[in-house]
Design an enzyme around this catalytic site. Structure first.
Site, PDB file in Angstrom:
ATOM      1  CE1 TYR A  34      -3.834   3.251   1.711  1.00 16.66           C
ATOM      2  CE2 TYR A  34      -4.332   1.967  -0.264  1.00 16.66           C
ATOM      3  CZ  TYR A  34      -4.047   2.030   1.095  1.00 16.66           C
ATOM      4  OH  TYR A  34      -4.000   0.873   1.830  1.00 16.66           O
TER       5      TYR A  34
ATOM      6  CG  HIS B 243       1.234   2.527  -7.856  1.00 20.34           C
ATOM      7  ND1 HIS B 243       0.351   1.586  -8.359  1.00 20.34           N
ATOM      8  CD2 HIS B 243       2.422   1.891  -7.717  1.00 20.34           C
ATOM      9  CE1 HIS B 243       0.986   0.434  -8.516  1.00 20.34           C
ATOM     10  NE2 HIS B 243       2.240   0.592  -8.133  1.00 20.34           N
ATOM     11  CB  THR B 244      -2.134   8.777  -9.717  1.00 20.97           C
ATOM     12  OG1 THR B 244      -3.297   7.946  -9.824  1.00 20.97           O
ATOM     13  CG2 THR B 244      -1.459   8.868 -11.068  1.00 20.97           C
ATOM     14  CB  CYS B 245      -3.649   5.832  -5.157  1.00 20.81           C
ATOM     15  SG  CYS B 245      -4.993   5.361  -6.261  1.00 20.81           S
ATOM     16  CG  PHE B 246       0.191   4.847  -3.021  1.00 23.77           C
ATOM     17  CD1 PHE B 246      -0.202   4.688  -1.705  1.00 23.77           C
ATOM     18  CD2 PHE B 246      -0.275   3.937  -3.965  1.00 23.77           C
ATOM     19  CE1 PHE B 246      -1.028   3.639  -1.330  1.00 23.77           C
ATOM     20  CE2 PHE B 246      -1.096   2.881  -3.594  1.00 23.77           C
ATOM     21  CZ  PHE B 246      -1.478   2.729  -2.283  1.00 23.77           C
TER      22      PHE B 246
END
Length: 338
Positions: free
Chosen positions: A29, A304-307
């Site tokens: 993501y 959550h770095t992806c989000f």
């Protein structure tokens, strides 16, 4: 990487990129893509590979002696263009001169000063000298000596340049030609390959509308303190699990974050997004999510770095919030911290 280098259909480079690491099940993501570019470019831009040299102020520039790796320069340009197209901010150590060239502008003495300060000081002396013995002091002609693997070579700046002395009356022409030579002509083939790759992945023609500073911010983000506007970040933040903007803990959280020095604010940005750089449009482009991960506890905040998703317990005191958050920020590495 080999697939990119042999890509026959450039249009495929203008599709959204999704990255999978072999043997890992993470869904991309955004965080996995950021990690991919971080790992690959950190390795490929290392001066030990002979593609780039490190300048005196620790920036990177094309190695003019490397005349056998044009395909690799194209690949590097393609990777940086891909990152820009996919809105992945990069930590690059190129001088502003590179972004000016990408924007189709000519090298200037001002840009040369940042990239090569010692050479720039010599140019300033040439322009400022007012003595009648100018030719004797500088003893220059319209050519440039350079080292090529221990061999002294010489390039002419203009036709028959070795036979034309630099005088007080033609010194500005010499400086103009020398600036063009140092900033582009001497690395023309390397840059042309780099630019070709960059343009395949991210339409280079459109960047002629950018100033060099704007193009650098587009590719690398902004690290200036003035860009770290927490109010912009707060306005684009959403909340989960009982938190909201007027919640007492959230008000305390933003108050604490605003009290942090700039290095910790950047660490917070890195902790929650995987990058400490501010997008060209400002922090309101990040869309941070803050979720309550339970009541007061000794647990550290996670993310959550992806989000761009922060999970934080509802600490009972401001002192505890400062201590727990600071500890998390100072020990965070990687692109996911859960």
């Amino acid at each position: 990487m080999q697939t990119l280098n042999q890509e026959k259909n450039p249009a495929l480079l203008n599709l959204p990129l999704i990255v999978y690491f072999d043997g890992e099940t993470a869904v991309d993501y955004g965080g996995v893509t950021r990690e991919f570019f971080h790992i690959v470019l950190k390795q490929i831009l290392n001066p030990c590979y002979g593609m780039f040299i490190e300048t005196e102020n620790h920036q990177l520039w094309f190695d003019r002696k490397n005349i056998a790796s044009f395909q690799e320069y194209k690949l590097i340009g393609m990777l940086i263009g891909l990152a820009a197209f996919n809105r992945v901010l990069l930590d690059l150590r190129f001088p502003l001169l590179l972004y000016s060239l990408l924007a189709g502008k000519k090298p200037t003495t001002k840009l040369l000063k940042e990239a090569f300060p010692t050479i720039s000081r010599s140019i300033e002396k040439i322009l400022e000298y007012s003595g009648a013995d100018f030719e004797e002091v500088f003893n220059l002609d319209f050519s440039v000596d350079y080292d090529y693997f221990g061999e002294l070579r010489n390039d002419e700046l203009k036709f028959n340049g070795r036979q034309i002395p630099v005088t007080e009356s033609n010194r500005r022409e010499f400086v103009e030609l020398f600036t063009s030579y140092m900033g582009l002509v001497s690395i023309q083939k390397q840059f042309a390959a780099f630019f070709e790759g960059f343009s395949l992945a991210c339409n280079g023609a459109a960047f002629e509308l950018f100033r060099a500073e704007e193009l650098e911010s587009f590719i690398c983000g902004d690290t200036a303190s003035s860009a770290m506007d927490l109010q912009d970040l707060r306005q684009s933040t959403t909340y989960k699990s009982g938190f909201h903007d007027n919640h007492p803990f959230i008000q305390m959280f933003w108050r604490v974050l605003a009290s942090f020095p700039m290095n910790l604010r950047k660490r917070f940005l890195f902790f929650t997004t995987g990058s400490d750089r501010v997008p060209l449009g400002g922090l309101n482009e990040i869309n941070l999510i803050i979720e309550r991960s339970g009541s007061d506890s000794e647990m550290l905040p996670t993310s959550h770095t992806c989000f761009s998703w922060l999970l934080i317990p509802e600490y009972s005191t401001e002192q505890k919030l400062v201590e727990r958050l600071t500890t998390a920020l100072e020990h965070a590495e990687g692109f996911g911290f859960v």
